[in-house]
Scaffold this motif. Structure first.
Motif, PDB file in Angstrom:
ATOM      1  N   LYS A  92      44.186  42.003  38.199  1.00 23.86           N
ATOM      2  CA  LYS A  92      43.078  42.938  37.965  1.00 23.86           C
ATOM      3  C   LYS A  92      43.276  44.184  38.817  1.00 23.86           C
ATOM      4  O   LYS A  92      43.937  44.126  39.858  1.00 23.86           O
ATOM      5  N   LEU A  93      42.710  45.259  38.337  1.00 24.77           N
ATOM      6  CA  LEU A  93      42.679  46.473  39.159  1.00 24.77           C
ATOM      7  C   LEU A  93      41.614  46.241  40.221  1.00 24.77           C
ATOM      8  O   LEU A  93      40.419  46.193  39.920  1.00 24.77           O
ATOM      9  N   ASN A  94      42.047  46.102  41.460  1.00 23.73           N
ATOM     10  CA  ASN A  94      41.115  45.757  42.538  1.00 23.73           C
ATOM     11  C   ASN A  94      40.725  46.950  43.382  1.00 23.73           C
ATOM     12  O   ASN A  94      40.268  46.800  44.511  1.00 23.73           O
ATOM     13  N   GLN A  95      40.933  48.160  42.855  1.00 25.18           N
ATOM     14  CA  GLN A  95      40.491  49.331  43.606  1.00 25.18           C
ATOM     15  C   GLN A  95      39.006  49.231  43.827  1.00 25.18           C
ATOM     16  O   GLN A  95      38.232  48.861  42.921  1.00 25.18           O
ATOM     17  N   GLY A 124      50.299  47.378  38.151  1.00 28.17           N
ATOM     18  CA  GLY A 124      50.302  47.880  39.522  1.00 28.17           C
ATOM     19  C   GLY A 124      51.405  48.861  39.839  1.00 28.17           C
ATOM     20  O   GLY A 124      51.915  48.876  40.962  1.00 28.17           O
ATOM     21  N   VAL A 125      51.783  49.694  38.859  1.00 26.84           N
ATOM     22  CA  VAL A 125      52.762  50.743  39.128  1.00 26.84           C
ATOM     23  C   VAL A 125      52.223  52.053  38.575  1.00 26.84           C
ATOM     24  O   VAL A 125      51.383  52.077  37.674  1.00 26.84           O
ATOM     25  N   SER A 126      52.707  53.140  39.123  1.00 30.12           N
ATOM     26  CA  SER A 126      52.450  54.454  38.544  1.00 30.12           C
ATOM     27  C   SER A 126      53.791  55.157  38.362  1.00 30.12           C
ATOM     28  O   SER A 126      54.699  54.983  39.175  1.00 30.12           O
ATOM     29  N   CYS A 127      53.894  55.892  37.267  1.00 31.44           N
ATOM     30  CA  CYS A 127      55.109  56.642  36.948  1.00 31.44           C
ATOM     31  C   CYS A 127      54.713  58.084  36.679  1.00 31.44           C
ATOM     32  O   CYS A 127      53.552  58.375  36.354  1.00 31.44           O
ATOM     33  N   GLY A 161      49.819  44.654  46.888  1.00 33.03           N
ATOM     34  CA  GLY A 161      49.050  43.493  46.468  1.00 33.03           C
ATOM     35  C   GLY A 161      49.013  43.263  44.980  1.00 33.03           C
ATOM     36  O   GLY A 161      48.408  42.290  44.514  1.00 33.03           O
ATOM     37  N   SER A 162      49.644  44.139  44.201  1.00 35.05           N
ATOM     38  CA  SER A 162      49.610  44.024  42.737  1.00 35.05           C
ATOM     39  C   SER A 162      50.662  43.043  42.239  1.00 35.05           C
ATOM     40  O   SER A 162      51.545  42.591  42.984  1.00 35.05           O
ATOM     41  N   ALA A 163      50.582  42.729  40.940  1.00 38.14           N
ATOM     42  CA  ALA A 163      51.583  41.845  40.329  1.00 38.14           C
ATOM     43  C   ALA A 163      52.974  42.458  40.422  1.00 38.14           C
ATOM     44  O   ALA A 163      53.968  41.740  40.591  1.00 38.14           O
ATOM     45  N   ALA A 164      53.053  43.772  40.305  1.00 39.35           N
ATOM     46  CA  ALA A 164      54.350  44.441  40.381  1.00 39.35           C
ATOM     47  C   ALA A 164      54.995  44.231  41.753  1.00 39.35           C
ATOM     48  O   ALA A 164      56.188  43.925  41.856  1.00 39.35           O
TER      49      ALA A 164
END
Length: 395
Positions: free
Chosen positions: A391-394, A313-316, A331-334
Protein backbone atom coordinates in the motif's frame (compact mmCIF):
# COMPACT_ATOMS: atom_id res chain seq x y z
CA UNK A 1 -2.19 86.75 90.33
CA UNK A 2 -2.70 89.18 87.51
CA UNK A 3 -6.00 89.73 85.76
CA UNK A 4 -5.19 87.58 82.63
CA UNK A 5 -4.08 84.54 84.65
CA UNK A 6 -7.21 84.74 86.80
CA UNK A 7 -9.50 84.66 83.78
CA UNK A 8 -7.68 81.63 82.32
CA UNK A 9 -7.99 79.69 85.60
CA UNK A 10 -11.74 80.40 85.81
CA UNK A 11 -12.19 79.15 82.20
CA UNK A 12 -10.42 75.86 82.90
CA UNK A 13 -12.47 75.23 86.06
CA UNK A 14 -15.76 75.85 84.21
CA UNK A 15 -14.77 73.45 81.40
CA UNK A 16 -13.90 70.70 83.91
CA UNK A 17 -17.11 71.11 85.83
CA UNK A 18 -19.17 70.85 82.53
CA UNK A 19 -17.49 67.56 81.63
CA UNK A 20 -18.10 66.09 85.11
CA UNK A 21 -21.74 67.17 85.16
CA UNK A 22 -22.39 65.53 81.71
CA UNK A 23 -21.51 61.83 82.15
CA UNK A 24 -23.30 60.85 78.90
CA UNK A 25 -20.77 62.78 76.80
CA UNK A 26 -17.44 61.16 75.78
CA UNK A 27 -14.35 62.46 74.11
CA UNK A 28 -13.56 60.46 70.95
CA UNK A 29 -9.93 61.40 71.25
CA UNK A 30 -9.54 59.78 74.70
CA UNK A 31 -12.36 57.18 74.90
CA UNK A 32 -11.80 54.11 72.67
CA UNK A 33 -15.48 53.14 73.01
CA UNK A 34 -16.62 56.45 71.60
CA UNK A 35 -18.40 56.33 68.25
CA UNK A 36 -16.64 58.34 65.54
CA UNK A 37 -19.06 60.37 63.43
CA UNK A 38 -19.31 59.19 59.81
CA UNK A 39 -17.55 61.28 57.21
CA UNK A 40 -19.65 63.02 54.63
CA UNK A 41 -20.22 60.76 51.57
CA UNK A 42 -17.65 61.12 48.78
CA UNK A 43 -19.49 61.71 45.53
CA UNK A 44 -16.40 61.82 43.31
CA UNK A 45 -16.14 59.18 40.55
CA UNK A 46 -13.23 57.40 42.22
CA UNK A 47 -15.15 56.75 45.47
CA UNK A 48 -17.03 53.65 44.23
CA UNK A 49 -15.94 52.74 40.71
CA UNK A 50 -17.71 49.39 40.56
CA UNK A 51 -21.08 51.05 41.11
CA UNK A 52 -20.77 53.19 37.99
CA UNK A 53 -22.79 52.25 34.88
CA UNK A 54 -20.88 51.25 31.75
CA UNK A 55 -22.01 54.43 30.01
CA UNK A 56 -20.06 56.39 32.63
CA UNK A 57 -16.87 54.49 31.84
CA UNK A 58 -17.37 55.07 28.13
CA UNK A 59 -17.46 58.81 28.86
CA UNK A 60 -14.22 58.47 30.83
CA UNK A 61 -12.34 57.17 27.76
CA UNK A 62 -11.53 60.77 26.87
CA UNK A 63 -10.90 61.99 30.41
CA UNK A 64 -8.01 64.47 30.80
CA UNK A 65 -6.31 62.17 33.31
CA UNK A 66 -4.40 59.22 31.84
CA UNK A 67 -5.02 56.91 34.81
CA UNK A 68 -8.74 57.62 34.49
CA UNK A 69 -8.75 56.69 30.78
CA UNK A 70 -6.78 53.53 31.56
CA UNK A 71 -9.15 52.53 34.36
CA UNK A 72 -12.18 53.12 32.13
CA UNK A 73 -10.70 50.98 29.36
CA UNK A 74 -10.09 48.10 31.76
CA UNK A 75 -13.59 48.39 33.26
CA UNK A 76 -15.11 48.07 29.78
CA UNK A 77 -12.88 45.10 28.90
CA UNK A 78 -13.88 43.38 32.14
CA UNK A 79 -17.55 43.90 31.26
CA UNK A 80 -17.00 41.82 28.12
CA UNK A 81 -19.92 41.48 25.68
CA UNK A 82 -22.06 43.84 27.77
CA UNK A 83 -19.95 46.81 26.71
CA UNK A 84 -19.65 46.03 22.98
CA UNK A 85 -22.64 48.08 21.80
CA UNK A 86 -21.64 51.10 23.91
CA UNK A 87 -18.08 50.94 22.59
CA UNK A 88 -19.27 50.84 18.99
CA UNK A 89 -21.51 53.85 19.59
CA UNK A 90 -18.63 55.70 21.25
CA UNK A 91 -16.53 55.21 18.13
CA UNK A 92 -19.15 56.91 15.99
CA UNK A 93 -19.18 60.16 17.96
CA UNK A 94 -16.02 60.20 20.10
CA UNK A 95 -12.71 61.93 19.55
CA UNK A 96 -9.58 60.12 18.39
CA UNK A 97 -8.60 59.15 21.94
CA UNK A 98 -12.02 57.61 22.52
CA UNK A 99 -11.94 55.74 19.20
CA UNK A 100 -8.46 54.39 19.89
CA UNK A 101 -9.35 53.15 23.37
CA UNK A 102 -12.70 51.73 22.19
CA UNK A 103 -10.91 49.71 19.50
CA UNK A 104 -8.39 48.49 22.08
CA UNK A 105 -11.20 47.37 24.39
CA UNK A 106 -13.10 45.64 21.55
CA UNK A 107 -9.93 43.81 20.52
CA UNK A 108 -9.33 42.55 24.05
CA UNK A 109 -12.94 41.38 24.30
CA UNK A 110 -12.72 39.67 20.90
CA UNK A 111 -9.66 37.69 21.98
CA UNK A 112 -11.65 36.30 24.90
CA UNK A 113 -14.37 34.93 22.62
CA UNK A 114 -14.62 31.23 21.76
CA UNK A 115 -12.51 30.37 18.67
CA UNK A 116 -15.59 29.65 16.55
CA UNK A 117 -17.51 32.78 17.59
CA UNK A 118 -17.63 35.13 14.63
CA UNK A 119 -19.98 37.85 15.90
CA UNK A 120 -19.73 39.94 19.07
CA UNK A 121 -16.72 42.25 19.37
CA UNK A 122 -14.92 40.56 16.48
CA UNK A 123 -17.91 40.89 14.20
CA UNK A 124 -18.28 44.58 15.06
CA UNK A 125 -14.59 45.26 14.34
CA UNK A 126 -14.86 43.51 10.99
CA UNK A 127 -17.93 45.56 10.11
CA UNK A 128 -16.23 48.80 11.14
CA UNK A 129 -13.10 47.93 9.14
CA UNK A 130 -15.22 47.69 5.99
CA UNK A 131 -18.02 50.21 6.43
CA UNK A 132 -16.60 52.91 8.72
CA UNK A 133 -14.52 55.84 7.49
CA UNK A 134 -11.28 57.57 8.40
CA UNK A 135 -9.52 56.67 11.62
CA UNK A 136 -12.37 54.41 12.70
CA UNK A 137 -11.91 52.15 9.68
CA UNK A 138 -8.11 52.16 9.77
CA UNK A 139 -7.91 51.42 13.49
CA UNK A 140 -10.55 48.68 13.22
CA UNK A 141 -8.77 47.10 10.25
CA UNK A 142 -5.45 47.10 12.08
CA UNK A 143 -7.15 45.54 15.11
CA UNK A 144 -8.69 42.76 13.01
CA UNK A 145 -5.32 41.94 11.45
CA UNK A 146 -3.70 41.83 14.87
CA UNK A 147 -6.46 39.55 16.19
CA UNK A 148 -5.88 37.21 13.24
CA UNK A 149 -2.16 37.02 14.03
CA UNK A 150 -2.76 36.32 17.71
CA UNK A 151 -5.46 33.76 16.94
CA UNK A 152 -3.20 32.00 14.42
CA UNK A 153 -0.56 31.55 17.12
CA UNK A 154 -3.16 30.38 19.62
CA UNK A 155 -4.53 27.94 17.03
CA UNK A 156 -1.12 26.38 16.38
CA UNK A 157 -0.63 25.86 20.12
CA UNK A 158 -4.13 24.53 20.82
CA UNK A 159 -4.13 22.14 17.85
CA UNK A 160 -0.64 20.93 18.68
CA UNK A 161 -1.71 20.10 22.23
CA UNK A 162 -4.63 18.13 20.77
CA UNK A 163 -2.32 16.05 18.55
CA UNK A 164 -3.10 17.72 15.22
CA UNK A 165 0.00 17.79 13.02
CA UNK A 166 0.82 21.06 11.24
CA UNK A 167 4.01 21.26 9.21
CA UNK A 168 5.84 20.46 6.00
CA UNK A 169 5.16 16.98 4.64
CA UNK A 170 5.05 15.15 1.31
CA UNK A 171 1.58 15.43 -0.20
CA UNK A 172 0.41 13.27 -3.09
CA UNK A 173 -1.70 14.83 -5.85
CA UNK A 174 -2.30 12.83 -9.06
CA UNK A 175 0.58 10.44 -8.30
CA UNK A 176 3.00 13.34 -7.84
CA UNK A 177 4.39 13.86 -4.35
CA UNK A 178 5.61 17.33 -3.36
CA UNK A 179 6.52 18.93 -0.01
CA UNK A 180 3.71 21.14 1.26
CA UNK A 181 2.52 22.78 4.45
CA UNK A 182 -0.07 20.29 5.64
CA UNK A 183 -2.65 19.94 8.41
CA UNK A 184 -3.06 16.28 9.34
CA UNK A 185 -5.66 14.82 11.70
CA UNK A 186 -5.05 11.14 12.38
CA UNK A 187 -4.78 8.58 15.18
CA UNK A 188 -2.58 10.99 17.15
CA UNK A 189 -5.48 13.43 17.57
CA UNK A 190 -6.90 13.46 21.11
CA UNK A 191 -10.50 13.12 19.90
CA UNK A 192 -11.53 16.46 21.42
CA UNK A 193 -13.78 18.01 18.77
CA UNK A 194 -13.68 21.37 20.57
CA UNK A 195 -9.97 21.64 19.79
CA UNK A 196 -10.72 21.51 16.06
CA UNK A 197 -12.69 24.75 16.26
CA UNK A 198 -9.28 26.45 16.11
CA UNK A 199 -8.86 25.25 12.50
CA UNK A 200 -10.72 28.32 11.21
CA UNK A 201 -7.73 30.40 12.35
CA UNK A 202 -5.15 28.32 10.46
CA UNK A 203 -4.32 30.46 7.43
CA UNK A 204 -2.10 30.13 4.36
CA UNK A 205 -2.33 26.32 4.40
CA UNK A 206 -4.03 24.75 1.39
CA UNK A 207 -3.48 21.02 2.07
CA UNK A 208 -5.11 18.77 4.66
CA UNK A 209 -5.12 15.03 5.29
CA UNK A 210 -7.64 13.18 7.46
CA UNK A 211 -6.73 9.60 8.27
CA UNK A 212 -8.04 6.52 10.02
CA UNK A 213 -10.32 7.05 13.05
CA UNK A 214 -10.42 10.80 12.38
CA UNK A 215 -12.42 10.27 9.17
CA UNK A 216 -15.70 11.50 10.66
CA UNK A 217 -18.35 13.99 9.63
CA UNK A 218 -17.83 16.23 12.69
CA UNK A 219 -14.09 16.36 12.00
CA UNK A 220 -14.63 17.31 8.35
CA UNK A 221 -17.20 19.89 9.48
CA UNK A 222 -14.43 21.71 11.34
CA UNK A 223 -11.74 21.03 8.74
CA UNK A 224 -13.60 22.85 5.97
CA UNK A 225 -13.58 26.06 8.03
CA UNK A 226 -9.88 26.49 7.18
CA UNK A 227 -9.99 29.68 5.07
CA UNK A 228 -7.38 28.71 2.47
CA UNK A 229 -8.01 24.97 2.24
CA UNK A 230 -8.35 23.63 -1.32
CA UNK A 231 -6.81 20.13 -1.42
CA UNK A 232 -7.99 17.28 0.83
CA UNK A 233 -6.93 13.64 1.21
CA UNK A 234 -9.17 11.16 3.03
CA UNK A 235 -7.06 8.11 3.90
CA UNK A 236 -7.80 4.63 5.31
CA UNK A 237 -11.17 5.43 6.82
CA UNK A 238 -14.85 4.63 6.47
CA UNK A 239 -17.24 7.10 4.88
CA UNK A 240 -20.95 7.33 4.24
CA UNK A 241 -23.21 10.02 2.81
CA UNK A 242 -23.24 11.91 6.12
CA UNK A 243 -19.44 11.91 6.28
CA UNK A 244 -19.22 13.52 2.83
CA UNK A 245 -21.81 16.22 3.46
CA UNK A 246 -19.40 18.85 4.91
CA UNK A 247 -17.22 18.52 1.81
CA UNK A 248 -20.25 19.15 -0.39
CA UNK A 249 -20.86 22.47 1.37
CA UNK A 250 -17.45 23.89 0.41
CA UNK A 251 -17.39 26.67 -2.16
CA UNK A 252 -14.63 25.03 -4.15
CA UNK A 253 -12.07 22.23 -3.90
CA UNK A 254 -9.10 22.05 -6.25
CA UNK A 255 -8.28 18.37 -5.66
CA UNK A 256 -9.71 15.48 -3.63
CA UNK A 257 -8.18 12.11 -2.88
CA UNK A 258 -9.79 9.01 -1.39
CA UNK A 259 -7.09 6.45 -0.60
CA UNK A 260 -7.92 2.98 0.74
CA UNK A 261 -11.42 4.18 1.59
CA UNK A 262 -14.10 1.64 0.58
CA UNK A 263 -16.52 3.25 -1.88
CA UNK A 264 -19.77 2.07 -3.45
CA UNK A 265 -21.51 3.32 -6.57
CA UNK A 266 -23.90 5.29 -4.32
CA UNK A 267 -20.99 6.96 -2.54
CA UNK A 268 -19.56 7.78 -5.97
CA UNK A 269 -22.71 9.82 -6.59
CA UNK A 270 -22.19 11.63 -3.28
CA UNK A 271 -18.54 12.37 -4.12
CA UNK A 272 -19.69 13.85 -7.44
CA UNK A 273 -21.57 16.51 -5.42
CA UNK A 274 -18.32 17.87 -3.96
CA UNK A 275 -17.43 21.08 -5.89
CA UNK A 276 -14.11 19.75 -7.27
CA UNK A 277 -12.35 21.87 -9.86
CA UNK A 278 -9.20 20.08 -11.03
CA UNK A 279 -8.81 16.46 -10.01
CA UNK A 280 -10.19 13.49 -8.09
CA UNK A 281 -7.89 10.61 -7.12
CA UNK A 282 -9.48 7.27 -6.22
CA UNK A 283 -6.88 4.79 -4.96
CA UNK A 284 -7.70 1.39 -3.48
CA UNK A 285 -11.37 2.25 -3.00
CA UNK A 286 -12.89 -0.81 -4.70
CA UNK A 287 -15.19 1.36 -6.79
CA UNK A 288 -15.83 -0.16 -10.22
CA UNK A 289 -14.29 1.05 -13.46
CA UNK A 290 -17.78 1.36 -14.91
CA UNK A 291 -18.86 3.74 -12.14
CA UNK A 292 -15.70 5.82 -12.58
CA UNK A 293 -16.40 6.10 -16.33
CA UNK A 294 -19.91 7.27 -15.45
CA UNK A 295 -18.48 9.90 -13.08
CA UNK A 296 -16.16 11.13 -15.82
CA UNK A 297 -19.17 11.76 -18.03
CA UNK A 298 -21.01 13.38 -15.14
CA UNK A 299 -18.06 15.66 -14.30
CA UNK A 300 -16.57 16.83 -17.60
CA UNK A 301 -13.34 18.77 -17.20
CA UNK A 302 -12.45 17.00 -13.95
CA UNK A 303 -9.45 14.66 -14.14
CA UNK A 304 -10.28 11.41 -12.36
CA UNK A 305 -7.37 9.06 -11.59
CA UNK A 306 -8.61 5.59 -10.74
CA UNK A 307 -6.13 3.12 -9.25
CA UNK A 308 -6.83 -0.18 -7.56
CA UNK A 309 -4.31 0.62 -4.83
CA UNK A 310 -1.38 -1.69 -5.45
CA UNK A 311 1.89 0.11 -4.79
CA UNK A 312 5.28 -0.83 -6.18
CA UNK A 313 7.28 2.02 -4.68
CA UNK A 314 9.37 3.54 -7.46
CA UNK A 315 9.35 6.82 -9.32
CA UNK A 316 10.74 7.36 -12.81
CA UNK A 317 11.32 10.50 -14.82
CA UNK A 318 8.38 11.33 -17.11
CA UNK A 319 8.92 12.19 -20.75
CA UNK A 320 11.45 9.50 -21.62
CA UNK A 321 10.91 6.39 -23.75
CA UNK A 322 12.41 4.23 -21.02
CA UNK A 323 11.20 3.59 -17.48
CA UNK A 324 14.40 4.07 -15.52
CA UNK A 325 14.03 4.15 -11.74
CA UNK A 326 14.89 7.54 -10.30
CA UNK A 327 13.88 6.80 -6.69
CA UNK A 328 13.00 3.76 -4.61
CA UNK A 329 10.60 4.47 -1.76
CA UNK A 330 11.95 3.21 1.60
CA UNK A 331 9.96 0.30 2.99
CA UNK A 332 8.15 -0.36 -0.29
CA UNK A 333 7.82 -3.65 -2.17
CA UNK A 334 10.38 -2.38 -4.67
CA UNK A 335 12.99 -1.82 -1.97
CA UNK A 336 12.26 -5.16 -0.28
CA UNK A 337 12.67 -7.01 -3.59
CA UNK A 338 16.00 -5.36 -4.33
CA UNK A 339 15.12 -2.96 -7.13
CA UNK A 340 17.61 -0.08 -7.32
CA UNK A 341 17.94 3.40 -8.70
CA UNK A 342 19.09 3.17 -12.32
CA UNK A 343 17.28 -0.11 -13.04
CA UNK A 344 15.20 0.05 -16.21
CA UNK A 345 11.81 -1.67 -15.88
CA UNK A 346 10.82 -3.34 -19.16
CA UNK A 347 7.90 -5.60 -18.25
CA UNK A 348 5.22 -6.19 -15.58
CA UNK A 349 3.88 -9.73 -15.92
CA UNK A 350 3.11 -9.88 -19.65
CA UNK A 351 2.72 -6.10 -20.14
CA UNK A 352 5.56 -4.38 -21.96
CA UNK A 353 6.80 -1.18 -20.27
CA UNK A 354 8.24 1.60 -22.41
CA UNK A 355 7.83 4.64 -20.15
CA UNK A 356 6.76 5.57 -16.64
CA UNK A 357 3.13 6.04 -17.66
CA UNK A 358 3.03 2.42 -18.86
CA UNK A 359 4.30 1.26 -15.48
CA UNK A 360 1.71 3.34 -13.66
CA UNK A 361 -1.12 1.99 -15.80
CA UNK A 362 0.02 -1.59 -15.22
CA UNK A 363 0.36 -1.23 -11.44
CA UNK A 364 -2.89 0.75 -11.16
CA UNK A 365 -4.83 -2.39 -12.14
CA UNK A 366 -3.49 -4.30 -9.14
CA UNK A 367 -4.64 -4.33 -5.54
CA UNK A 368 -2.42 -4.53 -2.45
CA UNK A 369 -1.23 -8.11 -1.99
CA UNK A 370 -1.24 -8.99 -5.69
CA UNK A 371 1.90 -10.80 -6.79
CA UNK A 372 3.58 -9.51 -9.96
CA UNK A 373 6.70 -10.34 -11.90
CA UNK A 374 8.94 -7.38 -12.66
CA UNK A 375 11.48 -7.68 -15.46
CA UNK A 376 14.22 -5.06 -15.46
CA UNK A 377 17.57 -4.31 -17.05
CA UNK A 378 20.52 -3.59 -14.79
CA UNK A 379 23.54 -2.64 -16.84
CA UNK A 380 23.75 -5.21 -19.62
CA UNK A 381 21.90 -7.93 -17.73
CA UNK A 382 18.15 -8.64 -17.97
CA UNK A 383 16.78 -9.79 -14.62
CA UNK A 384 13.39 -10.49 -13.07
CA UNK A 385 11.90 -10.61 -9.58
CA UNK A 386 8.53 -11.61 -8.16
CA UNK A 387 7.06 -9.46 -5.42
CA UNK A 388 3.83 -8.67 -3.60
CA UNK A 389 2.51 -5.16 -4.05
CA UNK A 390 1.94 -3.15 -0.90
CA UNK A 391 0.00 0.00 0.00
CA UNK A 392 0.99 3.59 -0.41
CA UNK A 393 1.79 4.38 3.21
CA UNK A 394 2.54 8.07 2.80
CA UNK A 395 1.09 9.81 5.83
Amino acid sequence: MNQIALRLLISLVLSWSWAVSSPGQTDPATDPTAEIPASPPDNTPSASPDAKPLSYWVEQLSNDQFHRRKLATQKLIDAGPNSVTLLVEAMKFGDLETVDRAVHALSAIALKQAPNEEDGALGELRTLSVHAAGSQASLAKAAVEEIHEVRATQAQEALGRAGVIIGVDQFLVRAISTPQMVVQIDENWSGDIESLKWLRWVRAIEFARVKGPAVRSDVLEQLVTMPDLNTIAVVEGQVDAKTLRPLQKMKQVSSMEFRYVPLTAELGDEIAKIPMRISLNLMGTGISKEKVDEMRQQLPGLTIDHRQGGFLGVSCINGFDVCRINEVIPGSAAETSGLQRGDEIVQIDKTEIGKFEDLQNAINQKVPGDEVEVKFRRGDALESVKLKLGKLNQR
